[in-house]
Design a protein around this motif. Structure first.
Motif, PDB file in Angstrom:
ATOM      1  N   GLY A 128       3.893  -0.939   0.879  1.00 51.11           N
ATOM      2  CA  GLY A 128       5.304  -0.744   0.569  1.00 51.11           C
ATOM      3  C   GLY A 128       5.707  -1.227  -0.799  1.00 51.11           C
ATOM      4  N   GLY A 129       4.877  -2.061  -1.416  1.00 50.89           N
ATOM      5  CA  GLY A 129       5.195  -2.605  -2.728  1.00 50.89           C
ATOM      6  C   GLY A 129       4.562  -1.806  -3.854  1.00 50.89           C
ATOM      7  N   SER A 130       4.445  -2.447  -5.018  1.00 47.48           N
ATOM      8  CA  SER A 130       3.838  -1.832  -6.196  1.00 47.48           C
ATOM      9  C   SER A 130       2.747  -2.741  -6.738  1.00 47.48           C
ATOM     10  CB  SER A 130       4.897  -1.580  -7.278  1.00 47.48           C
ATOM     11  OG  SER A 130       5.925  -0.742  -6.802  1.00 47.48           O
ATOM     12  N   VAL A 131       1.854  -2.155  -7.533  1.00 46.44           N
ATOM     13  CA  VAL A 131       0.780  -2.938  -8.136  1.00 46.44           C
ATOM     14  C   VAL A 131       0.460  -2.357  -9.511  1.00 46.44           C
ATOM     15  CG1 VAL A 131      -1.106  -1.557  -7.169  1.00 46.44           C
ATOM     16  CG2 VAL A 131      -1.493  -3.966  -7.743  1.00 46.44           C
ATOM     17  N   LEU A 132       0.113  -3.237 -10.440  1.00 43.24           N
ATOM     18  CA  LEU A 132      -0.268  -2.824 -11.784  1.00 43.24           C
ATOM     19  C   LEU A 132      -1.768  -3.040 -11.953  1.00 43.24           C
ATOM     20  CD1 LEU A 132       0.852  -1.833 -14.537  1.00 43.24           C
ATOM     21  CD2 LEU A 132       0.889  -4.249 -15.249  1.00 43.24           C
ATOM     22  N   LEU A 133      -2.486  -1.954 -12.217  1.00 38.93           N
ATOM     23  CA  LEU A 133      -3.925  -2.033 -12.468  1.00 38.93           C
ATOM     24  C   LEU A 133      -4.113  -2.177 -13.978  1.00 38.93           C
ATOM     25  CD1 LEU A 133      -5.256   0.759 -10.069  1.00 38.93           C
ATOM     26  CD2 LEU A 133      -4.680  -1.623  -9.573  1.00 38.93           C
TER      27      LEU A 133
ATOM     28  N   CYS B 244       6.103  -9.382  10.417  1.00 35.45           N
ATOM     29  CA  CYS B 244       4.759  -9.329   9.842  1.00 35.45           C
ATOM     30  C   CYS B 244       4.402 -10.749   9.379  1.00 35.45           C
ATOM     31  CB  CYS B 244       4.696  -8.376   8.655  1.00 35.45           C
ATOM     32  SG  CYS B 244       5.193  -6.681   9.016  1.00 35.45           S
ATOM     33  N   THR B 245       3.130 -11.092   9.430  1.00 35.74           N
ATOM     34  CA  THR B 245       2.720 -12.413   8.956  1.00 35.74           C
ATOM     35  C   THR B 245       3.069 -12.590   7.485  1.00 35.74           C
ATOM     36  OG1 THR B 245       0.504 -11.520   8.562  1.00 35.74           O
ATOM     37  CG2 THR B 245       0.862 -12.678  10.642  1.00 35.74           C
ATOM     38  N   ASP B 246       3.041 -11.504   6.732  1.00 33.24           N
ATOM     39  CA  ASP B 246       3.490 -11.517   5.339  1.00 33.24           C
ATOM     40  C   ASP B 246       4.797 -10.739   5.275  1.00 33.24           C
ATOM     41  OD1 ASP B 246       3.972 -11.388   2.665  1.00 33.24           O
ATOM     42  OD2 ASP B 246       2.052 -10.486   2.108  1.00 33.24           O
TER      43      ASP B 246
ATOM     44  N   PRO C 251       5.435  -2.162   6.677  1.00 34.51           N
ATOM     45  CA  PRO C 251       4.617  -1.180   7.400  1.00 34.51           C
ATOM     46  C   PRO C 251       5.042   0.238   7.054  1.00 34.51           C
ATOM     47  CG  PRO C 251       6.225  -2.190   8.868  1.00 34.51           C
ATOM     48  CD  PRO C 251       6.306  -2.942   7.578  1.00 34.51           C
ATOM     49  N   GLU C 252       4.081   1.147   7.088  1.00 26.93           N
ATOM     50  CA  GLU C 252       4.391   2.544   6.768  1.00 26.93           C
ATOM     51  C   GLU C 252       5.386   3.112   7.776  1.00 26.93           C
ATOM     52  OE1 GLU C 252       0.908   4.938   5.984  1.00 26.93           O
ATOM     53  OE2 GLU C 252      -0.219   3.145   5.420  1.00 26.93           O
TER      54      GLU C 252
ATOM     55  N   HIS D 126      16.327  -8.890   2.808  1.00 31.16           N
ATOM     56  CA  HIS D 126      15.477  -8.547   1.675  1.00 31.16           C
ATOM     57  C   HIS D 126      14.006  -8.760   1.999  1.00 31.16           C
ATOM     58  CE1 HIS D 126      19.017  -8.103  -0.831  1.00 31.16           C
ATOM     59  NE2 HIS D 126      19.449  -9.271  -0.392  1.00 31.16           N
ATOM     60  N   SER D 127      13.663  -8.829   3.260  1.00 28.33           N
ATOM     61  CA  SER D 127      12.274  -9.048   3.677  1.00 28.33           C
ATOM     62  C   SER D 127      11.780  -7.817   4.420  1.00 28.33           C
ATOM     63  CB  SER D 127      12.171 -10.281   4.576  1.00 28.33           C
ATOM     64  OG  SER D 127      12.645 -11.440   3.920  1.00 28.33           O
ATOM     65  N   PRO D 128      11.005  -6.947   3.765  1.00 37.52           N
ATOM     66  CA  PRO D 128      10.552  -5.712   4.426  1.00 37.52           C
ATOM     67  C   PRO D 128       9.650  -5.966   5.624  1.00 37.52           C
ATOM     68  CG  PRO D 128       9.455  -6.025   2.313  1.00 37.52           C
ATOM     69  CD  PRO D 128      10.559  -7.030   2.365  1.00 37.52           C
TER      70      PRO D 128
END
Length: 284
Positions: A34-39, A150-152, A157-158, A192-194
């Motif tokens: 659900g979040g974003s990531v920078l490679l 969720c634990t995190d 979740p999708e 604010h906690s998905p």
């Protein structure tokens, strides 16, 4: 001679092109669904633009091939973009709306500049109290929060659903806030906690009692058994002792006053208004 040396130096500098930071190395990155990531992928000189085209590829474990990543089609459609800003040597790739399928091995390749490997791990939602049940008691007319986390809390979740067990039909039925028994009475309160999937039910009735289930995947779900009781008897309102004392004294004074007044004898006053002998009697 000096001019020739200078031109030769400039030519060598330009021909260097882009040499990647962490060339031929493997980086490990972890992100949440659900979040974003920078490679990350950078030229040693951020102002150097690669002479040849560069590519981002992902390893297809099923086909055992490297497949080029495109924002125009496939799994990455409209979810990937370069974020170089004003630095032509920044070749980093941003992936948004992550799913667990985005996990795997990536490669940033620059011709004559090297390549960098990145192993991306995308963490999905693992439920607290997975496959466990808890009991909650509430009262009619009130509200209740059915917990599901969720634990995190940053992992989204999708998909997920809330269901209630229909005892008569012996099956699980999904809850909808638009219709049926729960119309306009259920809502998510994740803030604010998905990763907070808790469900709030308001205006409770005895029909709301029963067993509920929060589903994330076939292997991730938690149960809540809800008991709905009638409202407890209302206790008498609290009255301060000082106020009771003042009221009692007022009542006592009033009783004494009226008792004393009733015991006073009636007074008779006689007077002669004039000489003709007619008397006027007044009773006080």
């Amino acid at each position: 001679m000096l001019l020739t040396f200078y031109l030769l130096f400039i030519g060598l500098h330009v021909s260097e092109g882009c040499t990647l930071v962490n060339n031929s190395q493997t980086l490990h990155i972890t992100a949440d669904t659900g979040g974003s990531v920078l490679l990350p992928c950078y030229c040693t000189d951020l102002q150097t633009k690669p002479k040849a085209e560069f590519t981002w590829k992902k390893h297809n474990t099923n086909r055992k091939t490297w497949e080029e990543i495109s924002s125009e089609s496939g799994q990455s459609r409209n979810r990937v973009q370069l974020v170089n800003g004003h630095s032509p040597g920044n070749l980093s790739l941003l992936i948004s709306h992550l799913t667990e399928e985005d996990g795997g091995q990536y490669q940033c390749f620059v011709q004559a500049g090297g390549h960098v490997y990145i192993v991306l791990t995308v963490k999905g939602c693992t439920l607290i109290n997975n496959k466990k049940s808890q009991t909650i008691t509430a009262h009619t007319g009130g509200s209740v929060l059915l917990p599901c986390y969720c634990t995190d809390l940053h992992a989204k979740p999708e998909t997920f659903t809330w269901e209630k067990r229909n005892r008569f039909k012996n099956r699980w039925e999904e809850l909808y806030s638009e219709s049926g028994q729960y119309r306009n009475r259920v809502q998510l309160v994740n803030g604010h906690s998905p990763g907070n999937l808790s469900l709030l039910i308001s205006h409770l009735t005895e029909k709301d009692r029963g067993e509920y289930r929060c589903n994330v995947t076939e292997s991730e779900h938690t149960y809540v058994r809800l008991t709905v009781e009638g409202n407890p008897p209302q206790s008498l309102p609290f009255v301060p002792f000082a106020l009771v004392t003042v009221i009692f004294l007022h009542i006592l004074v009033a009783v004494v006053y009226h008792t004393k007044r009733n015991k006073d004898p009636a007074r008779v006053h006689c007077s002669t208004a004039d000489g003709d002998g007619d008397g006027v009697v007044s009773l006080e």
